[in-house]
Scaffold this motif. Structure first.
Motif, PDB file in Angstrom:
ATOM      1  N   ARG A  57     -26.410  15.116  41.243  1.00  0.00           N
ATOM      2  CA  ARG A  57     -25.816  14.772  42.914  1.00  0.00           C
ATOM      3  C   ARG A  57     -26.469  13.827  43.604  1.00  0.00           C
ATOM      4  NH1 ARG A  57     -24.993  19.476  43.306  1.00  0.00           N
ATOM      5  NH2 ARG A  57     -26.813  19.839  44.682  1.00  0.00           N
ATOM      6  N   ALA A  58     -27.593  13.530  44.154  1.00  0.00           N
ATOM      7  CA  ALA A  58     -28.265  13.158  44.561  1.00  0.00           C
ATOM      8  C   ALA A  58     -27.571  11.343  43.957  1.00  0.00           C
ATOM      9  CB  ALA A  58     -29.898  12.666  44.815  1.00  0.00           C
ATOM     10  N   ALA A  59     -28.652  11.355  42.722  1.00  0.00           N
ATOM     11  CA  ALA A  59     -27.911   9.712  42.027  1.00  0.00           C
ATOM     12  C   ALA A  59     -26.766   9.033  41.772  1.00  0.00           C
ATOM     13  CB  ALA A  59     -28.369  10.074  40.681  1.00  0.00           C
ATOM     14  N   VAL A  60     -26.021  10.220  41.744  1.00  0.00           N
ATOM     15  CA  VAL A  60     -24.429   9.983  41.962  1.00  0.00           C
ATOM     16  C   VAL A  60     -23.515   9.993  43.363  1.00  0.00           C
ATOM     17  CG1 VAL A  60     -22.027  10.355  42.064  1.00  0.00           C
ATOM     18  CG2 VAL A  60     -23.385  10.650  40.509  1.00  0.00           C
ATOM     19  N   ARG A  61     -25.098   9.728  44.798  1.00  0.00           N
ATOM     20  CA  ARG A  61     -24.476   9.912  45.705  1.00  0.00           C
ATOM     21  C   ARG A  61     -25.431   8.517  46.248  1.00  0.00           C
ATOM     22  NH1 ARG A  61     -25.282  15.845  48.835  1.00  0.00           N
ATOM     23  NH2 ARG A  61     -23.374  16.358  48.399  1.00  0.00           N
ATOM     24  N   ALA A  62     -26.565   8.057  45.205  1.00  0.00           N
ATOM     25  CA  ALA A  62     -27.011   7.003  46.213  1.00  0.00           C
ATOM     26  C   ALA A  62     -26.427   5.745  45.052  1.00  0.00           C
ATOM     27  CB  ALA A  62     -28.545   6.925  45.319  1.00  0.00           C
ATOM     28  N   THR A  63     -25.827   6.000  43.907  1.00  0.00           N
ATOM     29  CA  THR A  63     -24.741   5.142  43.153  1.00  0.00           C
ATOM     30  C   THR A  63     -24.264   4.280  44.013  1.00  0.00           C
ATOM     31  OG1 THR A  63     -24.985   6.514  41.149  1.00  0.00           O
ATOM     32  CG2 THR A  63     -23.431   4.763  41.457  1.00  0.00           C
ATOM     33  N   ALA A  64     -24.032   2.696  43.354  1.00  0.00           N
ATOM     34  CA  ALA A  64     -22.452   2.263  44.373  1.00  0.00           C
ATOM     35  C   ALA A  64     -22.524   0.799  43.603  1.00  0.00           C
ATOM     36  CB  ALA A  64     -23.551   1.318  46.238  1.00  0.00           C
ATOM     37  N   GLY A  65     -21.268   0.136  43.656  1.00  0.00           N
ATOM     38  CA  GLY A  65     -20.410  -1.116  43.108  1.00  0.00           C
ATOM     39  C   GLY A  65     -20.940  -2.612  44.155  1.00  0.00           C
ATOM     40  N   GLN A  66     -20.767  -3.385  44.055  1.00  0.00           N
ATOM     41  CA  GLN A  66     -20.397  -4.507  44.199  1.00  0.00           C
ATOM     42  C   GLN A  66     -19.807  -5.098  43.334  1.00  0.00           C
ATOM     43  OE1 GLN A  66     -24.154  -6.180  46.015  1.00  0.00           O
ATOM     44  NE2 GLN A  66     -22.741  -6.494  47.779  1.00  0.00           N
ATOM     45  N   ALA A  67     -19.002  -6.712  43.878  1.00  0.00           N
ATOM     46  CA  ALA A  67     -18.566  -7.405  43.509  1.00  0.00           C
ATOM     47  C   ALA A  67     -18.501  -8.600  44.208  1.00  0.00           C
ATOM     48  CB  ALA A  67     -17.283  -7.128  42.565  1.00  0.00           C
ATOM     49  N   THR A  77     -18.039  -3.715  48.547  1.00  0.00           N
ATOM     50  CA  THR A  77     -19.319  -2.816  48.074  1.00  0.00           C
ATOM     51  C   THR A  77     -18.744  -1.370  48.643  1.00  0.00           C
ATOM     52  OG1 THR A  77     -21.529  -4.417  48.651  1.00  0.00           O
ATOM     53  CG2 THR A  77     -20.965  -2.277  48.577  1.00  0.00           C
ATOM     54  N   VAL A  78     -18.432  -0.764  47.621  1.00  0.00           N
ATOM     55  CA  VAL A  78     -17.431   0.493  47.625  1.00  0.00           C
ATOM     56  C   VAL A  78     -19.343   1.669  47.031  1.00  0.00           C
ATOM     57  CG1 VAL A  78     -15.588  -0.506  46.881  1.00  0.00           C
ATOM     58  CG2 VAL A  78     -17.900   0.584  45.060  1.00  0.00           C
ATOM     59  N   ARG A  79     -19.130   2.966  47.431  1.00  0.00           N
ATOM     60  CA  ARG A  79     -19.688   3.735  47.169  1.00  0.00           C
ATOM     61  C   ARG A  79     -20.444   4.351  45.423  1.00  0.00           C
ATOM     62  NH1 ARG A  79     -18.204   6.751  52.452  1.00  0.00           N
ATOM     63  NH2 ARG A  79     -18.961   5.402  53.763  1.00  0.00           N
ATOM     64  N   GLY A  80     -20.289   5.744  45.174  1.00  0.00           N
ATOM     65  CA  GLY A  80     -20.725   5.980  43.923  1.00  0.00           C
ATOM     66  C   GLY A  80     -18.752   6.605  43.904  1.00  0.00           C
ATOM     67  N   GLY A  81     -18.364   7.275  44.931  1.00  0.00           N
ATOM     68  CA  GLY A  81     -16.748   7.733  44.347  1.00  0.00           C
ATOM     69  C   GLY A  81     -15.625   6.338  44.877  1.00  0.00           C
ATOM     70  N   GLY A  82     -16.117   5.177  44.918  1.00  0.00           N
ATOM     71  CA  GLY A  82     -15.448   4.255  45.000  1.00  0.00           C
ATOM     72  C   GLY A  82     -14.530   3.891  46.433  1.00  0.00           C
ATOM     73  N   ASP A  85     -17.862   0.544  51.187  1.00  0.00           N
ATOM     74  CA  ASP A  85     -18.503   0.758  52.119  1.00  0.00           C
ATOM     75  C   ASP A  85     -19.231  -0.550  53.490  1.00  0.00           C
ATOM     76  OD1 ASP A  85     -21.148   2.317  53.129  1.00  0.00           O
ATOM     77  OD2 ASP A  85     -22.012   0.622  51.821  1.00  0.00           O
ATOM     78  N   GLY A  86     -18.771  -2.080  52.366  1.00  0.00           N
ATOM     79  CA  GLY A  86     -18.313  -2.981  53.334  1.00  0.00           C
ATOM     80  C   GLY A  86     -17.611  -4.450  52.330  1.00  0.00           C
ATOM     81  N   VAL A  87     -16.708  -4.880  53.277  1.00  0.00           N
ATOM     82  CA  VAL A  87     -16.672  -6.756  52.606  1.00  0.00           C
ATOM     83  C   VAL A  87     -17.170  -7.098  53.286  1.00  0.00           C
ATOM     84  CG1 VAL A  87     -14.280  -7.969  52.701  1.00  0.00           C
ATOM     85  CG2 VAL A  87     -13.894  -5.055  52.192  1.00  0.00           C
ATOM     86  N   GLY A 110     -11.775  -3.616  42.929  1.00  0.00           N
ATOM     87  CA  GLY A 110     -11.646  -3.213  42.247  1.00  0.00           C
ATOM     88  C   GLY A 110     -12.399  -2.907  41.049  1.00  0.00           C
ATOM     89  N   GLU A 111     -12.783  -5.001  41.110  1.00  0.00           N
ATOM     90  CA  GLU A 111     -14.511  -4.858  40.121  1.00  0.00           C
ATOM     91  C   GLU A 111     -15.823  -3.917  40.402  1.00  0.00           C
ATOM     92  OE1 GLU A 111     -14.609  -6.951  37.859  1.00  0.00           O
ATOM     93  OE2 GLU A 111     -12.102  -6.551  37.163  1.00  0.00           O
ATOM     94  N   ALA A 112     -15.482  -3.724  42.085  1.00  0.00           N
ATOM     95  CA  ALA A 112     -16.692  -3.130  43.061  1.00  0.00           C
ATOM     96  C   ALA A 112     -16.191  -1.551  42.613  1.00  0.00           C
ATOM     97  CB  ALA A 112     -16.702  -3.261  44.117  1.00  0.00           C
ATOM     98  N   GLN A 113     -15.416  -1.015  42.428  1.00  0.00           N
ATOM     99  CA  GLN A 113     -15.304   0.773  41.916  1.00  0.00           C
ATOM    100  C   GLN A 113     -15.407   0.454  40.050  1.00  0.00           C
ATOM    101  OE1 GLN A 113     -11.149   0.085  43.733  1.00  0.00           O
ATOM    102  NE2 GLN A 113     -11.919   1.436  45.229  1.00  0.00           N
ATOM    103  N   ARG A 114     -14.975  -0.219  39.727  1.00  0.00           N
ATOM    104  CA  ARG A 114     -15.388  -0.419  37.867  1.00  0.00           C
ATOM    105  C   ARG A 114     -16.811  -0.245  37.738  1.00  0.00           C
ATOM    106  NH1 ARG A 114     -10.222  -2.743  38.133  1.00  0.00           N
ATOM    107  NH2 ARG A 114     -10.933  -4.714  38.139  1.00  0.00           N
ATOM    108  N   ALA A 115     -17.162  -1.066  38.360  1.00  0.00           N
ATOM    109  CA  ALA A 115     -18.964  -0.826  39.098  1.00  0.00           C
ATOM    110  C   ALA A 115     -19.718   0.427  39.141  1.00  0.00           C
ATOM    111  CB  ALA A 115     -19.598  -2.411  39.331  1.00  0.00           C
ATOM    112  N   ALA A 116     -19.302   1.188  40.227  1.00  0.00           N
ATOM    113  CA  ALA A 116     -19.832   2.256  40.219  1.00  0.00           C
ATOM    114  C   ALA A 116     -19.633   2.996  39.638  1.00  0.00           C
ATOM    115  CB  ALA A 116     -18.928   2.338  41.635  1.00  0.00           C
ATOM    116  N   GLY A 117     -18.162   2.926  38.807  1.00  0.00           N
ATOM    117  CA  GLY A 117     -17.751   4.006  38.048  1.00  0.00           C
ATOM    118  C   GLY A 117     -18.810   4.155  37.347  1.00  0.00           C
TER     119      GLY A 117
END
Length: 147
Positions: A57-67, A77-82, A85-87, A110-117
């Motif tokens: 749970r902590a690892a997933v919460r700490a996950t982010a994606g950026q594109a 930038t998006v959080r692990g759940g998509g 978090d920032g533009v 969409g690219e950032a969300q795929r990276a986080a996913g």
């Protein structure tokens, strides 16, 4: 350490390393010592499972994606759940028409969300292994990159 894991999570392979005790319980007619050992082993397995789940749970919460868009105008930038978090827009974004900029933001998000996913899927694969449980989790993640 693999690139898909956040630094704080470390290697999650240990999550499933310890074998679980038999769930069947002590044998019929067993003595109190055998029952106590079985119960202690079962309680240890439950505690280990709870700790493993908390680590995941902590690892997933700490996950982010950026594109970043191909021209560098937009970074999302998006959080692990998509969730966003920032533009960030560079001055070059000002040269785009509003509808072009909107499409670029959506595509980059969409690219950032795929990276986080992808990162979330890798963390969950370490915990669950490959099988129906992982398929259930990944079914709710953004699809992979367009082909």
């Amino acid at each position: 350490m693999s690139a898909h894991r956040p630094d704080m999570a470390g290697d999650l392979a240990w999550l499933t390393a310890a074998p679980a005790p038999s769930i069947g319980g002590p044998s019929e007619g067993g003595d109190e010592v055998e029952s106590a050992r079985w119960l202690a082993s079962y309680e240890e397995m439950l505690a280990r499972t709870a700790a493993n789940a908390a680590a995941v749970r902590a690892a997933v919460r700490a996950t982010a994606g950026q594109a970043t868009s191909p021209g560098g105008e937009v970074t999302v930038t998006v959080r692990g759940g998509g969730a966003f978090d920032g533009v960030t827009l560079t001055p070059a974004a000002g040269a785009l028409r509003p509808e072009q900029l909107a499409r670029l933001i959506v595509a980059t998000a969409g690219e950032a969300q795929r990276a986080a996913g992808g990162r979330v899927a890798a963390i969950m694969a370490d915990y669950l292994g490959h099988g129906p449980a992982l398929e259930h989790v990944t079914r709710h993640l953004p699809p992979g990159p367009p082909r």
